[in-house]
Each structure stands twice: as C-alpha cells, then as structure tokens.
Design an enzyme around this catalytic site. Structure first.
Site, PDB file in Angstrom:
ATOM      1  N   TYR A   9      -2.702 -35.272 -18.201  1.00 12.94           N
ATOM      2  CA  TYR A   9      -2.256 -34.394 -19.384  1.00 12.94           C
ATOM      3  C   TYR A   9      -2.795 -32.907 -19.245  1.00 12.94           C
ATOM      4  O   TYR A   9      -1.953 -31.900 -19.372  1.00 12.94           O
ATOM      5  CB  TYR A   9      -2.714 -34.970 -21.017  1.00 12.94           C
ATOM      6  CG  TYR A   9      -2.314 -33.976 -21.780  1.00 12.94           C
ATOM      7  CD1 TYR A   9      -1.318 -33.702 -22.415  1.00 12.94           C
ATOM      8  CD2 TYR A   9      -3.586 -33.217 -22.322  1.00 12.94           C
ATOM      9  CE1 TYR A   9      -1.197 -32.513 -23.465  1.00 12.94           C
ATOM     10  CE2 TYR A   9      -3.415 -32.185 -23.187  1.00 12.94           C
ATOM     11  CZ  TYR A   9      -2.331 -31.893 -23.647  1.00 12.94           C
ATOM     12  OH  TYR A   9      -2.296 -30.782 -24.557  1.00 12.94           O
ATOM     13  N   GLU A  38      -7.383 -27.002 -24.012  1.00 19.18           N
ATOM     14  CA  GLU A  38      -6.713 -28.265 -23.964  1.00 19.18           C
ATOM     15  C   GLU A  38      -7.986 -29.221 -24.269  1.00 19.18           C
ATOM     16  O   GLU A  38      -7.746 -30.288 -24.706  1.00 19.18           O
ATOM     17  CB  GLU A  38      -6.102 -28.553 -22.667  1.00 19.18           C
ATOM     18  CG  GLU A  38      -4.787 -27.744 -22.498  1.00 19.18           C
ATOM     19  CD  GLU A  38      -3.723 -28.125 -23.649  1.00 19.18           C
ATOM     20  OE1 GLU A  38      -3.932 -29.254 -24.172  1.00 19.18           O
ATOM     21  OE2 GLU A  38      -2.857 -27.322 -24.157  1.00 19.18           O
ATOM     22  N   ASP A  72       1.759 -35.388 -24.457  1.00 14.80           N
ATOM     23  CA  ASP A  72       0.610 -35.709 -25.356  1.00 14.80           C
ATOM     24  C   ASP A  72       1.637 -36.630 -26.359  1.00 14.80           C
ATOM     25  O   ASP A  72       2.408 -37.122 -26.470  1.00 14.80           O
ATOM     26  CB  ASP A  72       0.030 -34.565 -25.715  1.00 14.80           C
ATOM     27  CG  ASP A  72       0.843 -33.900 -26.796  1.00 14.80           C
ATOM     28  OD1 ASP A  72       1.875 -34.082 -27.001  1.00 14.80           O
ATOM     29  OD2 ASP A  72       0.222 -33.034 -27.367  1.00 14.80           O
TER      30      ASP A  72
END
Ligand code: SF4
Length: 368
Positions: free
Chosen positions: A130, A48, A148
């Site tokens: 996020y 990520e 996102d």
C-alpha cells in the site's frame, strides 16, 4: 455551429468512463491536506505511515510538528529513536514510527533519495504494497493502484461483490483489476487520491451518499439499492481483555521506569514495571511478583492509584496501578534500560497511552 458544439459536448459526456468522472470530481471536491500537492515524496511517506489506522484530523497536527522537527529524510535518519518516539507519542501503533525511522536510515545509507518506482520502494524496510503504491503514484506519478480500506469498500460496492475484502487473495484481485483500470487514466495520482477521498467523504462505511457520487451510474450497489450490504463483514472474533498490574515504585523522590525492548509491542517506549495477572493471583500479588521478576526489587504496596482501561487493535487491558515502596535494596537488576525519574520528568519520556491515563489519575489525586 451550435449544433456541432452540442454534439461534441454530448459525445464527450457519453464517452467519459467512471475513472475520468472520478478524477474530475476529485479536482473540485478534495480536502486541502498539508501533505497534498507539495510534490515532496517524503511528505507522502510520512503522511502514509501516520495515516495507517488513524483519522486524518488526528494526523494533521502530528504531521505539522513532525515536519518542523524532521523537515526531510536526512534529518529523520540522523535522529535518535527516543526523539522519534517522543514526537509520535499519542498517535499509537508505535511500530510505525520505528519502521519509518528504519526506512529513512536505509534510504540515507543508500544515497539519500527515495526511489520512485513501486518495486524498489517495496524493498525498503517497513514499506508494504500500500505505502509503496502511494509513494510511487502520489510522489512520482507512477501508474500503480493504491488499495486501502476505502478503495476496497468503494470497489466492492461498485461491483456488488460479496467477497471478504479482508482476505489477501481478494485484495490482490482488486489490486490487479485496478491496475488494469488505471492504464489509460489521465492522472493516476488524482485517480488514486480520488478513490480514497470518495471512500472517506461519500462512500463511507455506514453511509453512502450516492446522490453526490461521481461514479453512481457505474455502480451496481447503487443501481440495485444494496450499497450498504457491501463489503460483506466476516464474523468478528471477540477481543480478549487482559488484567495487568503495575508498580509505581517511589524511592528518594523518584519513580522507577523501564524501557520496552525493541521487539516487543510498543517497543522503545517507557513504562512502570508490571505485567499480566496470573490465574488465582490478586492484583497486589501480581505487582510484587512482577517487580521482583523484572527488576530484582522487593517491594510492598503502599496504596492503589486506580485502574484504567485501554483498547489496542486485537485486545484490551485493564491496568491496575499501585504506589509501592522498597522493602530492601534499591539496586536494580534488569536487562532492559531503566531510570529513576522525578514525576516532573515524565514528559521527557515516551509512554504508551494507558500510562498517560494513570498520569491523569495521579494528577487528579494531586500526586504529580
Ligand atoms: S454510488 Fe453509492 S455505493 Fe456506489 S460508489 Fe458511489 S457512494 Fe458508493
């Protein structure tokens, strides 16, 4: 009997909502990615961080190299920052590497296990909503929505919503709405990954392949033929471009390089001394002034190597590079770390991309 079976099949289809349709589609259409389904939250964490503002295809080889050198959070926490930055070199947005490193150190300092819930993850350095949601749901199956750019685009089209999705209040509204919508989904990880995958493969920024989309019967953008009008784009501010000059000071077979301060953009990376050209100043005058201000060295220009352009997210630079020679003492006076290095040692240090473009010019000229 046959009639009963048909009834139950049709009933299931009629009762399937878009969330379950998406989950089903994801099961049969997802890309195989090295961090997917490993069941290791550390893999989600690393991927990520790497995927922020970076394409999947670019990230894959970096992820493999990363896992080879730092297989777990413990090995990353123990690493030196220069080793971390060197491995990240070329991936850009270096603050991500520093934040990931800080995060690993913090996790290891407090027991060595990544927390599994959204709220605790948010308290870790470098982890925003996020990333916290991605780790909590993909790594630990917690019921929290991942939002996102792909998710925002898909949802804006489904709702034919004209809101500006770059605004934080709009992002918060979508986050809240999606959290309501995932309350009863059968598999939250697949739902979140499905939304992101749908945005990456089907509901793409400049193309919506609605005919292959598992949620088209619930999509207002599709039914009104307006899909590509969403999300609405805010007017773009023009990106400034700065003129920069740098000096490659050559002395005793070595070049002087300086390390950028941690709080600067590209902090921790190495560079040649130099800076922005002042109004009314020539590129050559800029090099001589900047070198003196940054290192205390008095230099003269030997020749120009060339100029390279590089675009960052909010601005661009045109970097003019010059070979310089000392006019006086070689004693460096600089608060930042610095080193005299031979050109064959450049590879040991992490440099920003613009410097690599200068290296290319030097190679073409047979200098290195
Ligand atoms: S139907 Fe079309 S516009 Fe709607 S979500 Fe699917 S791909 Fe996007």
């Amino acid at each position: 009997m046959t009639f009963m079976l048909m009834m139950s099949k049709n009933d299931n289809k009629a009762s399937m909502n878009w969330q379950e349709s998406l989950i089903k589609w994801f099961a049969g259409n997802h890309r195989e990615l090295p961090w997917r389904w490993t069941g290791d939250p550390y893999d989600v964490l690393v991927s990520e961080f790497m995927l922020q503002q970076t394409q999947v295809a670019t990230v894959i080889p970096y992820f493999h190299r990363w896992k080879h050198v730092f297989p777990d959070i413990d090995s990353l926490a123990r690493a030196d920052q220069s080793e971390v930055l060197k491995l990240w070199e070329g991936l850009g947005y270096y603050s991500r590497a520093r934040r990931l490193h800080e995060c690993a150190k913090s996790v290891v300092a407090s027991g060595g296990k990544l927390p599994g819930d959204y709220e605790s993850l948010l308290k870790l350095p470098g982890i925003g909503s996020y990333t916290a949601a991605a780790i909590a749901s993909l790594g630990f199956g917690q019921r929290v929505a991942v939002v996102d750019g792909n998710v925002l685009r898909v949802r804006a089209r489904m709702l034919a919503d004209s809101s500006d999705i770059t605004k934080s209040e709009v992002k918060k509204r979508y986050f809240k709405e999606l959290n309501e919508l995932i309350r009863d989904v059968s598999d939250v990880s697949s739902f979140n990954q499905g939304m992101m995958e749908l945005g990456a493969l089907i509901c793409r920024p400049r193309e919506a392949i609605c005919v292959e989309c598992p949620v088209r019967q619930w999509c207002l953008g599709h039914s009104t033929g307006t899909a590509l009008e969403y999300p609405r784009k805010p007017a773009k501010a023009s990106r400034p471009c700065y003129d920069v000059s740098v000096g490659l000071i050559f002395h005793d077979g070595k070049y002087l390089i300086l390390r950028r301060s941690p709080e600067q953009m590209l902090g921790g990376l190495w560079e040649f001394p130099g800076g922005k050209v002042e109004p009314g100043e020539s590129h050559e005058e800029c090099v001589v002034r900047e070198v003196l201000e940054e290192t205390g060295l008095d230099v003269e220009i030997v020749r120009k190597v060339g100029a390279v352009k590089h675009a960052y997210s909010h601005f661009g630079i045109e970097m003019h590079a010059y070979i310089c020679a000392l006019r006086g003492s070689s004693e460096v006076v600089c608060e930042r770390p610095w080193a005299w290095v031979e050109s064959n040692e450049f590879g040991k240090y992490a440099f920003p991309k613009a410097n690599h473009k200068v290296f290319e010019l030097l190679k073409q000229q047979g200098v290195i």
